[in-house]
Design an enzyme around this catalytic site. Structure first.
Site, PDB file in Angstrom:
ATOM      1  N   ASP A  11       0.859  -1.181   0.000  1.00 50.52           N
ATOM      2  CA  ASP A  11       0.000   0.000   0.000  1.00 50.52           C
ATOM      3  C   ASP A  11       0.897   1.233   0.000  1.00 50.52           C
ATOM      4  OD1 ASP A  11      -1.920   1.918   0.396  1.00 50.52           O
ATOM      5  OD2 ASP A  11      -2.643   1.114   2.306  1.00 50.52           O
ATOM      6  N   ASP A 105      -3.155   2.496  -5.763  1.00 53.21           N
ATOM      7  CA  ASP A 105      -1.996   2.403  -4.868  1.00 53.21           C
ATOM      8  C   ASP A 105      -2.019   1.199  -3.944  1.00 53.21           C
ATOM      9  OD1 ASP A 105      -4.025   3.395  -3.151  1.00 53.21           O
ATOM     10  OD2 ASP A 105      -2.488   4.221  -1.848  1.00 53.21           O
ATOM     11  N   GLU A 106      -2.823   0.194  -4.251  1.00 51.90           N
ATOM     12  CA  GLU A 106      -2.883  -0.988  -3.383  1.00 51.90           C
ATOM     13  C   GLU A 106      -2.895  -2.244  -4.219  1.00 51.90           C
ATOM     14  OE1 GLU A 106      -5.839  -1.544  -0.316  1.00 51.90           O
ATOM     15  OE2 GLU A 106      -5.949   0.630  -0.084  1.00 51.90           O
TER      16      GLU A 106
HETATM   17 MG   LIG Z   1      -2.277   4.029   0.262  1.00 53.94          MG
END
Ligand SMILES: [Mg+2]
Length: 358
Positions: A11, A105-106
Site C-alpha cells: 500500500d 496504490d494498493e
Molecule cells: Mg495508500
C-alpha cells in the site's frame, strides 16, 4: 493437503500527496490536502502534516478547511496519478508472481512460489523508493486479510509480518472495524451486543453469530475475527462492474427517501470508482420489492465518468422513470463498461431493461 501460502499487501503511503510532492518539492513538510474544489467534495488524501490537524481521507473538504486553514489544497490530477501507478505496477510485474490490484496504490501479491518472499518485498520497496521516489508499506501473512491489516499497522514505511495467531494477539483490543468487511452498521450492531473488541467478538459462538447475522455473514464474522481468510489473489477479479447496495430493515415506500438513498449510494460508488482510477459509462439501478421481484434498469451514457454527481443524476433518472410499484426492500447502484474495455452494446440512446428472476 496443506499448502504454505505467503501473501503480501503493498500500500503506497499517502499516494496522491507523495506524487504531488515529487513535482512540487517546495510543498514538502507542509500540510497538503488533495481534494476537488466542489461543494460536496471529500478529501482524497492528506499529507502526514495535515493529518496532525485531524484532517483525514473521506472527510468533507469544507471540514478539512476549517480544521486546517493554513492547509494547501490541490485538486487531484488523476491522469498523472494513473501514470505513476502504472510505473509502480510495472516494477511489481517484474516479480512474475500473481497480483491483484485493488486501486491505484494498493495491490496483493501471492508470494507462495518464491524462495525468499520477505527479501523480495524488502527489495521491491527499496526499488520503489530509489527509482520512483515513493514510499510504501507492506504487510505479509498467510492470507489477504492478515496482509492487509498488517500493511496498515505501522504506516508510513511499515513492514509487518504476522501469522494469523500473531494477528489475533496483536489486535485483540482493536475495534471490529479493523477487519475489512466489518462496516459501521455491523460494528453498531455488535456494540449493541456489548462487543467492542475483536477479543470479545471471538467469545461469541458460531451459532450465535449465524442466528444474529445470517448464515454466511455470521460465518464470515467468525472466520475473519480469527484472521482466517481463504480468498485467493486473483488477477481475473479486475472488475467488470462495481456496485453499492443495501437491504433495509424496514421496507421503504416514500419516493423521497428512495431518492436520498440512491443519491448516497451513487456518491459512495463514484468515490470508490474514482479512487481506483476507473471510469465507466453504463449506470444501473437495482430495486428489489417486498415480494422479492428484482428489477434492474441500466443506461449507457455518452462519455466515461467517475463523477459521483453524474452517476447520481443518471441513477435518479432511472428511478424516476421506473417508480417501484411496491415497497422496496433492497436498493443498489452499479457502474460498468469501464474505459479500458471495448465499448459495449447497447447504444447510448437505448435503455435496456432486465427483469431478474428473484
Ligand atoms: Mg495508500
Amino acid at each position: 493437503v496443506t499448502e504454505r501460502r505467503v501473501i503480501a499487501h503493498l500500500d503506497m503511503d499517502a499516494f496522491y500527496v507523495s506524487v504531488e510532492l515529487l513535482r512540487h518539492p517546495e510543498l514538502r513538510g507542509k500540510p497538503l490536502v488533495i481534494a476537488w474544489d466542489t461543494a460536496r467534495s471529500v478529501v482524497t488524501t492528506a499529507s502526514y502534516e495535515a493529518r496532525k490537524f485531524g484532517v483525514g481521507s473521506a472527510m468533507p473538504a469544507s471540514r478539512a478547511r476549517r480544521l486546517c486553514p493554513q492547509g494547501i489544497f490541490l485538486a487531484p490530477d488523476m491522469a498523472h496519478y494513473r501514470d505513476v501507478s502504472r510505473q509502480v505496477m510495472a516494477l511489481i510485474a517484474e516479480l512474475g508472481v500473481p497480483t491483484e490490484q485493488m486501486s491505484l496504490d494498493e495491490v496483493y501479491l501471492d508470494l507462495s512460489g518464491l524462495e525468499f518472499p520477505v527479501q523480495t518485498m524488502t527489495d521491491l520497496t527499496r526499488r520503489i523508493r530509489d527509482e520512483l521516489g515513493l514510499d510504501a508499506s507492506v504487510g505479509i501473512g498467510p492470507n489477504k486479510l492478515v496482509a492487509k491489516v498488517a500493511s496498515d499497522a505501522e504506516k508510513p514505511r511499515g513492514f509487518v509480518m504476522l501469522s494469523s495467531e500473531q494477528a489475533v494477539e496483536r489486535f485483540a483490543e482493536a475495534s471490529p472495524r479493523l477487519i475489512p468487511g466489518i462496516g459501521p452498521k455491523t460494528a453498531e450492531r455488535l456494540r449493541g451486543m456489548g462487543v467492542e473488541t475483536l477479543a470479545r467478538l471471538r467469545e461469541l459462538g458460531l451459532e450465535e453469530l449465524r442466528s444474529r447475522f445470517g448464515s454466511s455473514s455470521g460465518q464470515a464474522l467468525y472466520e475473519r475475527s480469527r484472521f482466517r481468510d481463504s480468498g485467493r489473489v486473483s488477477e481475473e477479479r479486475a472488475r467488470k462492474s462495481q456496485s453499492v447496495e443495501s437491504t433495509f430493515d424496514t421496507d421503504i415506500t416514500d419516493p423521497e427517501e428512495l431518492q436520498r438513498m440512491i443519491r448516497g449510494q451513487a456518491e459512495r460508488l463514484g468515490a470508490s470508482v474514482r479512487k481506483k482510477g476507473m471510469a465507466g459509462r453504463t449506470i444501473a439501478i437495482k430495486v428489489r420489492l417486498d415480494d422479492f421481484t428484482t428489477i434492474t434498469r441500466a443506461k449507457t451514457i455518452d462519455g466515461f465518468t467517475d463523477d459521483p454527481e453524474a452517476i447520481a443524476a443518471t441513477a435518479l433518472a432511472l428511478l424516476a422513470a421506473n417508480p417501484p410499484p411496491r415497497p422496496v426492500r433492497l436498493l443498489g447502484v452499479r457502474i460498468a463498461s469501464f474505459a479500458d474495455e471495448r465499448p459495449v452494446k447497447p447504444p447510448a440512446d437505448q435503455t435496456p431493461s432486465l427483469l431478474d428472476a428473484a
